[in-house]
Design a protein around this motif. Structure first.
Motif, PDB file in Angstrom:
ATOM      1  N   GLU A  69       3.394 -16.061  19.338  1.00  0.00           N
ATOM      2  CA  GLU A  69       3.165 -16.559  17.977  1.00  0.00           C
ATOM      3  C   GLU A  69       4.397 -16.314  17.101  1.00  0.00           C
ATOM      4  OE1 GLU A  69       0.634 -18.487  17.267  1.00  0.00           O
ATOM      5  OE2 GLU A  69      -0.093 -18.137  19.306  1.00  0.00           O
ATOM      6  N   GLN A  70       4.984 -15.135  17.224  1.00  0.00           N
ATOM      7  CA  GLN A  70       6.197 -14.821  16.457  1.00  0.00           C
ATOM      8  C   GLN A  70       7.371 -15.705  16.891  1.00  0.00           C
ATOM      9  OE1 GLN A  70       7.221 -10.628  15.813  1.00  0.00           O
ATOM     10  NE2 GLN A  70       5.192 -10.103  16.621  1.00  0.00           N
TER      11      GLN A  70
ATOM     12  N   ASN B 187       1.037 -12.079  20.928  1.00  0.00           N
ATOM     13  CA  ASN B 187       1.571 -11.858  19.584  1.00  0.00           C
ATOM     14  C   ASN B 187       3.039 -12.284  19.529  1.00  0.00           C
ATOM     15  OD1 ASN B 187       2.370 -10.920  17.077  1.00  0.00           O
ATOM     16  ND2 ASN B 187       1.662  -8.839  17.399  1.00  0.00           N
TER      17      ASN B 187
END
Length: 177
Positions: A167-168, A164
């Protein structure tokens, strides 16, 4: 520059306190890069290219409470300001599987962040990924907790939060460049 806070790799790589370095290794892998030891910077480095911009990845290979000296050394060499650095670190206040991007000043009791702030000796906001590792019930167990390996369920949750964060990271790098 993107940094993953850590303790020396050989002894502590698989511990909760080193999840910042897990993030850097995963990010480098996503870009098909390998980190190599740079003794002059007291850590491991590589570079990734995002929209024709060179981004340094760095993992200090010194004890957590002196990570700031290694980060400062490489930042000065490449003329990178603290507010241009994204720092990934473990966070006791977040459960495993949770990651939060924060842009602010302060260390919240984290010795690695305290070392960074002390070495740069400037009060400026900076980006950081807080990667949750949970907290032991007894406060006196914190040192042994962060220096121990998480159980498999925690590892799976931490790895999901790292994906995650990657992706950020990509979204952050592409929106700010």
């Amino acid at each position: 520059m993107i940094v993953g806070l850590s303790n020396p790799k050989n002894k502590y790589h698989h511990t909760r306190h080193n999840v910042g370095s897990w993030y850097i290794y995963s990010l480098a892998k996503r870009f098909d890069k390998s980190l190599r030891e740079e003794k002059k910077f007291l850590g491991f480095t590589t570079s990734i290219n995002v929209h024709s911009n060179n981004v340094k990845l760095f993992i200090p290979n010194v004890f957590m409470n002196i990570n700031g000296s290694a980060i400062y050394k490489i930042a000065v060499f490449y003329n990178i300001n603290l507010n241009e650095i994204l720092i990934a670190h473990d966070d006791l206040d977040l459960e495993s599987g949770i990651v939060k991007l924060k842009y602010s000043y302060g260390h919240s009791g984290h010795n690695g962040l305290r070392s960074v702030i002390n070495n740069f000796n400037i009060k400026t906001d900076f980006y950081r990924f807080r990667i949750g590792i949970g907290r032991p019930k007894n406060k006196t167990e914190i040192p042994s907790f962060v220096l121990s390996e998480p159980i498999i369920q925690e590892i799976n949750l931490i790895n999901m939060s790292i994906q995650n964060a990657i992706e950020q990271t990509y979204a952050l790098l592409t929106s700010n460049l």
